[in-house]
Write an enzyme that holds these catalytic residues in place. Structure first.
Site, PDB file in Angstrom:
ATOM      1  N   SER A  66       3.800  -3.740   5.133  1.00 18.23           N
ATOM      2  CA  SER A  66       4.412  -4.094   6.609  1.00 18.23           C
ATOM      3  C   SER A  66       4.584  -5.464   6.719  1.00 18.23           C
ATOM      4  O   SER A  66       4.835  -6.196   7.687  1.00 18.23           O
ATOM      5  CB  SER A  66       2.902  -3.888   7.583  1.00 18.23           C
ATOM      6  OG  SER A  66       1.790  -4.381   6.975  1.00 18.23           O
ATOM      7  N   HIS A  79      -3.938  -9.135  -5.757  1.00 18.20           N
ATOM      8  CA  HIS A  79      -5.378  -8.628  -5.432  1.00 18.20           C
ATOM      9  C   HIS A  79      -6.321  -8.342  -6.661  1.00 18.20           C
ATOM     10  O   HIS A  79      -7.285  -7.615  -6.249  1.00 18.20           O
ATOM     11  CB  HIS A  79      -5.217  -7.824  -4.352  1.00 18.20           C
ATOM     12  CG  HIS A  79      -4.762  -8.323  -3.030  1.00 18.20           C
ATOM     13  ND1 HIS A  79      -4.241  -7.623  -2.097  1.00 18.20           N
ATOM     14  CD2 HIS A  79      -4.606  -9.698  -2.708  1.00 18.20           C
ATOM     15  CE1 HIS A  79      -3.643  -8.174  -1.229  1.00 18.20           C
ATOM     16  NE2 HIS A  79      -3.808  -9.483  -1.402  1.00 18.20           N
ATOM     17  N   ARG A 108      -9.317   1.244   4.044  1.00 18.71           N
ATOM     18  CA  ARG A 108      -9.779   0.872   5.749  1.00 18.71           C
ATOM     19  C   ARG A 108      -9.623   2.155   6.410  1.00 18.71           C
ATOM     20  O   ARG A 108     -10.241   2.069   7.364  1.00 18.71           O
ATOM     21  CB  ARG A 108      -8.873  -0.416   6.082  1.00 18.71           C
ATOM     22  CG  ARG A 108      -9.519  -1.484   5.723  1.00 18.71           C
ATOM     23  CD  ARG A 108      -8.141  -2.625   5.979  1.00 18.71           C
ATOM     24  NE  ARG A 108      -6.987  -2.266   5.085  1.00 18.71           N
ATOM     25  CZ  ARG A 108      -6.235  -3.271   4.725  1.00 18.71           C
ATOM     26  NH1 ARG A 108      -6.531  -4.373   4.885  1.00 18.71           N
ATOM     27  NH2 ARG A 108      -5.206  -2.909   4.164  1.00 18.71           N
ATOM     28  N   GLN A 133       0.621  -5.930  -4.195  1.00 19.09           N
ATOM     29  CA  GLN A 133      -0.892  -5.943  -3.454  1.00 19.09           C
ATOM     30  C   GLN A 133      -1.597  -5.101  -3.835  1.00 19.09           C
ATOM     31  O   GLN A 133      -2.937  -4.918  -3.540  1.00 19.09           O
ATOM     32  CB  GLN A 133      -0.493  -5.986  -1.969  1.00 19.09           C
ATOM     33  CG  GLN A 133       0.458  -6.972  -1.620  1.00 19.09           C
ATOM     34  CD  GLN A 133       0.904  -7.033  -0.091  1.00 19.09           C
ATOM     35  OE1 GLN A 133       1.596  -6.218   0.213  1.00 19.09           O
ATOM     36  NE2 GLN A 133       0.256  -7.735   0.886  1.00 19.09           N
ATOM     37  N   ILE A 168       9.402   5.733  -0.427  1.00 18.54           N
ATOM     38  CA  ILE A 168       9.640   4.584  -1.261  1.00 18.54           C
ATOM     39  C   ILE A 168       9.966   5.256  -2.806  1.00 18.54           C
ATOM     40  O   ILE A 168      10.831   4.806  -3.638  1.00 18.54           O
ATOM     41  CB  ILE A 168       8.675   3.173  -1.208  1.00 18.54           C
ATOM     42  CG1 ILE A 168       9.367   2.278  -2.182  1.00 18.54           C
ATOM     43  CG2 ILE A 168       7.275   3.734  -1.785  1.00 18.54           C
ATOM     44  CD1 ILE A 168       8.709   1.073  -1.831  1.00 18.54           C
ATOM     45  N   ALA A 223       0.659  -1.332   0.116  1.00 21.55           N
ATOM     46  CA  ALA A 223      -0.063   0.012   0.053  1.00 21.55           C
ATOM     47  C   ALA A 223       1.036   1.396  -0.008  1.00 21.55           C
ATOM     48  O   ALA A 223       0.545   2.350  -0.507  1.00 21.55           O
ATOM     49  CB  ALA A 223      -1.070   0.136   1.123  1.00 21.55           C
TER      50      ALA A 223
END
Ligand SMILES: [Zn+2]
Length: 243
Positions: free
Chosen positions: A192, A122, A35, A104, A232, A23
């Protein structure tokens, strides 16, 4: 030697590197974690739902109208653009340094930046299909057919995104595993490593250089040759080897 210089050196010597991203890669393009904003109260159902509930297979089946409303608002960020990190990875692939990206994220920003080999664990918001006849559709179809997008056959057109309660695509997993197994360098960024199957997949890595780029600590830090706690996008951009 500073860490960016070391990463640059590692990349200059790599031929089958793999980037495993989460993410954090997308948040730097302005896409919030779905979320993050908490639950949503549904007027029609007179109930509050957690984002994880609304993004589940059973919710899509039981309350398609609410599902698609939630989906359009929380999953689709049309204004988001690739950041310098996405472009750096595409450039590394062009130069024959990076073999694949395993992500992801579902936003399709790696492809928008020019990357070719991308395993989307995903799925992707860019694609959709009819649940009854399998006909493929584009994202636009879901955006423009409200409240529930239906196929000409009458079936529901759903996004090619892996929902809660659903399993990942076997071919995608197999491709990701093969790339990681063959990799000389594995860069893990913006994740994570808590979410399945991230932690399991990186165990296939047998190469020489494991690099972690994440703002917070992860379970793989102690195995890494290099741990970088900077944004990043900036790190990847700065670490592009000189041509
Ligand atoms: Zn159909």
């Amino acid at each position: 030697m500073d860490k960016i210089a070391r990463l640059k050196e590692i990349l200059a010597g790599s031929r089958r590197a793999v980037f495993f991203g989460g993410a954090g890669m997308s948040t730097e393009s302005g896409i919030p974690d779905f979320r993050s904003a908490g639950g949503i109260y549904s007027e029609t159902l007179h109930q509050e739902f957690a984002p994880e509930q609304m993004a589940s297979h059973s919710f899509l089946m039981a309350h398609p109208e609410e599902f698609f409303d939630f989906y359009r608002r929380r999953f689709v960020y049309l204004a988001a653009e690739p950041n310098p990190g996405h472009y750096a990875l595409a450039e590394l692939e062009r130069r024959g340094i990076l073999a694949a990206i395993v992500t992801q994220n579902i936003d399709g920003l790696h492809q928008a930046a020019g990357s070719q080999t991308v395993y989307e664990l995903h799925g992707s918001i860019r694609r959709a299909h009819c649940m009854d006849c399998g006909t493929h559709y584009e994202l636009d179809y879901i955006l423009h057919h409200r409240p529930i997008p239906h196929c000409s056959c009458g079936g529901i057109v759903r996004p090619d995104v892996v929902l809660y309660e659903e399993s990942l695509d076997n071919d995608t997993i197999a491709g990701a595993v093969a790339a990681i197994r063959a990799a000389d360098t594995l860069i893990i960024g913006g994740t994570s490593l808590i979410v399945y199957p991230a932690a399991g997949l990186i165990n296939y890595f047998r190469g020489a250089h494991l690099v972690l780029i994440n703002k917070s600590e992860t379970s793989a830090d102690r195995h890494a040759e290099l741990v970088i706690r900077e944004p990043i996008g900036d790190v990847l951009h700065a670490a592009l080897p000189d041509e």
